[in-house]
Scaffold this motif. Structure first.
Motif, short mmCIF file in Angstrom:
data_model
loop_
_atom_site.label_atom_id
_atom_site.label_comp_id
_atom_site.label_asym_id
_atom_site.label_seq_id
_atom_site.Cartn_x
_atom_site.Cartn_y
_atom_site.Cartn_z
N THR A 105 20.96 -13.39 46.31
CA THR A 105 20.21 -12.93 47.48
C THR A 105 20.95 -11.81 48.21
O THR A 105 20.32 -10.85 48.66
N SER A 106 22.28 -11.91 48.32
CA SER A 106 23.02 -10.84 49.00
C SER A 106 22.95 -9.54 48.19
O SER A 106 22.85 -8.45 48.75
N LEU A 107 23.00 -9.64 46.85
CA LEU A 107 22.89 -8.45 46.01
C LEU A 107 21.52 -7.80 46.16
O LEU A 107 21.40 -6.58 46.29
N LEU A 108 20.46 -8.61 46.16
CA LEU A 108 19.11 -8.09 46.33
C LEU A 108 18.92 -7.47 47.71
O LEU A 108 18.28 -6.42 47.85
N LYS A 109 19.50 -8.09 48.75
CA LYS A 109 19.40 -7.52 50.09
C LYS A 109 20.12 -6.18 50.16
O LYS A 109 19.62 -5.23 50.76
N ALA A 110 21.30 -6.10 49.56
CA ALA A 110 22.06 -4.86 49.59
C ALA A 110 21.33 -3.76 48.82
O ALA A 110 21.40 -2.59 49.19
N THR A 111 20.62 -4.13 47.77
CA THR A 111 19.91 -3.15 46.96
C THR A 111 18.62 -2.68 47.61
O THR A 111 18.36 -1.49 47.72
N PHE A 112 17.78 -3.63 48.06
CA PHE A 112 16.44 -3.29 48.52
C PHE A 112 16.31 -3.14 50.03
O PHE A 112 15.42 -2.46 50.50
N ALA A 113 17.16 -3.80 50.81
CA ALA A 113 17.05 -3.74 52.27
C ALA A 113 18.44 -3.71 52.90
O ALA A 113 18.86 -4.67 53.53
N PRO A 114 19.17 -2.61 52.76
CA PRO A 114 20.53 -2.57 53.28
C PRO A 114 20.60 -2.63 54.81
O PRO A 114 21.61 -3.02 55.36
N ASN A 115 19.51 -2.27 55.49
CA ASN A 115 19.52 -2.31 56.95
C ASN A 115 19.45 -3.73 57.50
O ASN A 115 19.70 -3.95 58.67
N LEU A 116 19.09 -4.69 56.68
CA LEU A 116 18.99 -6.07 57.13
C LEU A 116 20.30 -6.82 57.04
O LEU A 116 20.42 -7.93 57.55
N LEU A 117 21.30 -6.24 56.40
CA LEU A 117 22.59 -6.92 56.27
C LEU A 117 23.33 -6.87 57.60
O LEU A 117 23.16 -5.94 58.39
N PRO A 118 24.18 -7.86 57.89
CA PRO A 118 24.94 -7.83 59.14
C PRO A 118 25.95 -6.68 59.12
O PRO A 118 26.40 -6.24 58.07
N ALA A 119 26.31 -6.21 60.31
CA ALA A 119 27.24 -5.09 60.43
C ALA A 119 28.64 -5.53 59.98
O ALA A 119 29.05 -6.66 60.18
N ASN A 120 29.36 -4.58 59.36
CA ASN A 120 30.73 -4.86 58.97
C ASN A 120 31.66 -3.94 59.76
O ASN A 120 31.22 -3.15 60.59
N LYS A 121 32.94 -4.01 59.48
CA LYS A 121 33.92 -3.24 60.25
C LYS A 121 33.69 -1.74 60.11
O LYS A 121 33.80 -0.99 61.09
N GLY A 122 33.34 -1.27 58.93
CA GLY A 122 33.09 0.15 58.71
C GLY A 122 31.91 0.65 59.53
O GLY A 122 31.95 1.76 60.08
N ASP A 123 30.85 -0.15 59.62
CA ASP A 123 29.68 0.23 60.41
C ASP A 123 30.05 0.37 61.88
O ASP A 123 29.62 1.31 62.56
N ILE A 124 30.84 -0.54 62.38
CA ILE A 124 31.25 -0.51 63.78
C ILE A 124 32.12 0.72 64.05
O ILE A 124 31.97 1.39 65.08
N GLU A 125 33.01 1.04 63.13
CA GLU A 125 33.86 2.22 63.31
C GLU A 125 33.02 3.50 63.30
O GLU A 125 33.26 4.42 64.08
N GLN A 126 32.00 3.57 62.44
CA GLN A 126 31.12 4.73 62.42
C GLN A 126 30.37 4.88 63.75
O GLN A 126 30.22 5.99 64.26
N LEU A 127 29.94 3.77 64.31
CA LEU A 127 29.25 3.82 65.60
C LEU A 127 30.19 4.31 66.70
O LEU A 127 29.81 5.13 67.54
N HIS A 128 31.45 3.82 66.70
CA HIS A 128 32.42 4.28 67.69
C HIS A 128 32.65 5.78 67.57
O HIS A 128 32.71 6.50 68.58
N ASN A 129 32.80 6.27 66.35
CA ASN A 129 33.01 7.70 66.14
C ASN A 129 31.82 8.53 66.63
O ASN A 129 31.99 9.57 67.26
N ALA A 130 30.61 8.06 66.33
CA ALA A 130 29.42 8.78 66.77
C ALA A 130 29.32 8.80 68.29
O ALA A 130 28.98 9.83 68.89
N ILE A 131 29.65 7.69 68.94
CA ILE A 131 29.63 7.63 70.40
C ILE A 131 30.65 8.59 70.99
O ILE A 131 30.38 9.31 71.95
N ASN A 132 31.86 8.61 70.40
CA ASN A 132 32.90 9.51 70.90
C ASN A 132 32.49 10.97 70.73
O ASN A 132 32.76 11.80 71.60
#
Length: 149
Positions: A105-132
């Protein structure tokens, strides 16, 4: 223009603020609730009246009925406990099946609906950089506007 209505509790005429407004004041609303739920006024406050249950309407409990019910329940417990056998291979198979299903199920979610996966550390760092970056651009824009021309 407000519509005239009659209070459901005190029968006074009042102007409705909404179409479902049926009481003229909150006091009337509260008193109507007390009346519906059998509250009685007792020296400065309202008190719920005691509910009395006549003993004649209660079903008579027979000791024989209780003992037979208990015996039936004990017999059912014995049959259930005899049929259940814990096997380590069954537990291992269940754990492997669960792990495989979760992985699939996690593989299928990552393949077909990556926006539904929970945020990870890299996503949070990208958001911080964009805000800065946005903050920097806003500061630059404000500094340019403030300089006299």
């Amino acid at each position: 223009m407000r519509k005239q209505a009659i209070c459901k509790h005190c029968k006074d005429i009042f102007e409705q603020r909404r179409t479902n407004h049926v009481y003229c004041t909150t006091s009337c609303k509260t008193k109507a609730c007390y009346k519906r739920n059998d509250y009685k006024y007792v020296s400065g406050h309202y008190k719920k009246s005691e509910v009395s249950i006549p003993e004649n309407n209660l079903p008579a409990l027979q000791m024989e009925d209780i003992t037979t019910s208990l015996e039936k329940l004990e017999a059912q417990l014995d049959t259930i406990s005899k049929n259940q056998q814990i096997n380590t291979s069954n537990i291992a198979n269940a754990a492997l099946g669960t792990a495989a299903a979760n992985g699939a199920t996690s593989l299928l979610k990552a393949t077909f609906a990556p926006n539904l996966l929970p945020a990870n550390k890299g996503d949070i760092e990208q958001l911080h950089n964009a805000i800065n970056e946005l903050k920097f651009l806003l500061r630059m824009k404000n500094n340019i506007k403030l300089k006299p021309q």
